[in-house]
Write a protein that holds these residues in place. Structure first.
Motif, PDB file in Angstrom:
ATOM      1  N   ILE A  13       0.916  -1.244  -0.020  1.00  0.00           N
ATOM      2  CA  ILE A  13      -0.002   0.122  -0.082  1.00  0.00           C
ATOM      3  C   ILE A  13       0.847   1.248  -0.078  1.00  0.00           C
ATOM      4  CG2 ILE A  13      -1.621   1.343   1.197  1.00  0.00           C
ATOM      5  CD1 ILE A  13      -2.697  -1.462   2.166  1.00  0.00           C
ATOM      6  N   GLY A  14       0.539   1.971  -1.001  1.00  0.00           N
ATOM      7  CA  GLY A  14       1.507   3.090  -1.066  1.00  0.00           C
ATOM      8  C   GLY A  14       2.957   3.073  -1.059  1.00  0.00           C
ATOM      9  N   GLY A  15       3.543   1.980  -1.685  1.00  0.00           N
ATOM     10  CA  GLY A  15       4.804   1.567  -1.803  1.00  0.00           C
ATOM     11  C   GLY A  15       5.408   0.991  -0.620  1.00  0.00           C
ATOM     12  N   ARG A  16       4.609   0.638   0.517  1.00  0.00           N
ATOM     13  CA  ARG A  16       5.184  -0.020   1.326  1.00  0.00           C
ATOM     14  C   ARG A  16       4.352  -1.544   1.595  1.00  0.00           C
ATOM     15  NH1 ARG A  16       5.909   1.574   7.891  1.00  0.00           N
ATOM     16  NH2 ARG A  16       6.369  -0.527   8.495  1.00  0.00           N
ATOM     17  N   ALA A  17       5.356  -2.474   2.093  1.00  0.00           N
ATOM     18  CA  ALA A  17       4.768  -3.552   2.275  1.00  0.00           C
ATOM     19  C   ALA A  17       4.436  -4.154   3.636  1.00  0.00           C
ATOM     20  CB  ALA A  17       5.999  -4.562   1.374  1.00  0.00           C
ATOM     21  N   TYR A  18       3.242  -4.930   3.454  1.00  0.00           N
ATOM     22  CA  TYR A  18       2.930  -5.558   4.901  1.00  0.00           C
ATOM     23  C   TYR A  18       2.473  -7.082   4.886  1.00  0.00           C
ATOM     24  CZ  TYR A  18       2.091  -0.564   5.534  1.00  0.00           C
ATOM     25  OH  TYR A  18       2.426   0.924   5.578  1.00  0.00           O
ATOM     26  N   ARG A  19       2.910  -7.643   5.903  1.00  0.00           N
ATOM     27  CA  ARG A  19       2.648  -9.037   5.915  1.00  0.00           C
ATOM     28  C   ARG A  19       1.020  -9.313   6.439  1.00  0.00           C
ATOM     29  NH1 ARG A  19       6.581 -10.707  10.588  1.00  0.00           N
ATOM     30  NH2 ARG A  19       6.173  -8.526  10.830  1.00  0.00           N
TER      31      ARG A  19
END
Ligand SMILES: CC(=O)[C@@H](O)[C@H](O)COP(=O)(O)O
Length: 273
Positions: A13-19
């Motif tokens: 989201i918005g260039g950042r990765a989340y697990r």
């Protein structure tokens, strides 16, 4: 932390990765300690905070939620709960950006009326356009309308967040077909926001192909919020796994035996069942 589905890509989201694909709210808890305990149990990495209702430093001397949910550990997602016009929403998120040292990932919600808390889409579109131009990365609460969703994406929103049902209603997913249309067309993450009531609702959202689920009341208003938060974390992973696995085709009003139908001992007709 609930395990990310094996072999799955992270949620970006918005260039950042989340697990974690579960996003949670912070309202309606007994106190900040319970808020933190439930969020830990959920495994969520993104937590949304109503700027107009929560102290993030705008009221010095009062308990500050950021002491309990440090931005070094969580992605804070300021939201505009309680805003009914584009002007109010834009002003609120500019304040949030100041309070959070330039943080620009936000959740926009512009409500249409106090009874349904349904989104006011014309005002939402106006606010989204202004915020994107102003450099915000906008995740947007919206109606489950595929046309509005596409306009919001074209305006530059980084995530589309259609409601499952009314905020705080716990009624679950009322229009899976519309969600399906939005998911099929979207090139940014689609995150169901609002109306989830229990773990199966979260699993269904993920099975439909949503990229994530945002919820607050289903956890905070549960008999045991920490336990429900844990259940929600598991449901989101299970639903995602089922989506990735690919469900069997439905056989409408047509049974199909689940055991072999030929070569059965002592049966010439094949049996079945
Ligand atoms: C927390 C938040 O952002 C709410 O406005 C959101 O829409 C969640 O709704 P539920 O409380 O129904 O999960």
């Amino acid at each position: 932390m609930h395990a990310q589905s094996a072999g799955d890509a992270p949620l970006v989201i918005g260039g950042r990765a989340y697990r974690s694909r579960l996003l949670v709210g912070t309202g309606k808890y007994r106190d900040f300690a319970h808020t933190r305990a439930a969020i830990d149990a959920s495994g969520a990495e993104i937590v949304t905070i109503a700027i107009r209702r929560t102290n993030l430093g705008q009221h010095p001397g009062e308990p500050n939620l950021l002491d309990v949910l440090p931005p070094t550990r969580f992605t804070i997602l300021p939201n505009t709960a309680g805003c009914y016009t584009a002007d109010d929403a834009v002003r609120t998120l500019r304040l949030a950006r100041e309070l959070l040292d330039g943080h620009d990932l936000v959740k926009l919600e512009v409500l249409g009326d106090r009874d349904t808390l349904y989104p006011n889409m014309p005002e939402t579109l106006r606010a989204a356009e202004r915020l994107v131009k102003d450099g915000f990365r906008v995740m947007v609460y919206c109606a489950d309308d595929p046309v509005q969703a596409r306009i919001l994406e074209d305006l530059g929103c980084v995530a589309i967040m259609p409601l499952a049902s009314l905020i705080g209603s716990g009624m679950g997913i009322l229009n899976p077909w519309n969600l399906g249309l939005i998911i099929d067309r979207a090139k940014v993450p689609v995150i169901v926001d609002a109306g989830v009531g229990t773990a199966s609702d979260a699993a269904i959202a993920m099975e439909l192909g949503c990229d994530g689920v945002l919820m607050n009341t289903a956890i905070a208003a549960a008999g045991d919020p920490v336990r429900m938060a844990d259940a929600m974390g598991k449901a989101v992973v299970a639903g995602r796994e089922a989506f990735l696995a690919g469900r069997m085709p439905r056989k409408f009003y047509g049974a199909s035996p689940s055991s072999p139908t030929s070569g059965l001992i002592g049966r010439a007709d094949g049996g079945g069942g």
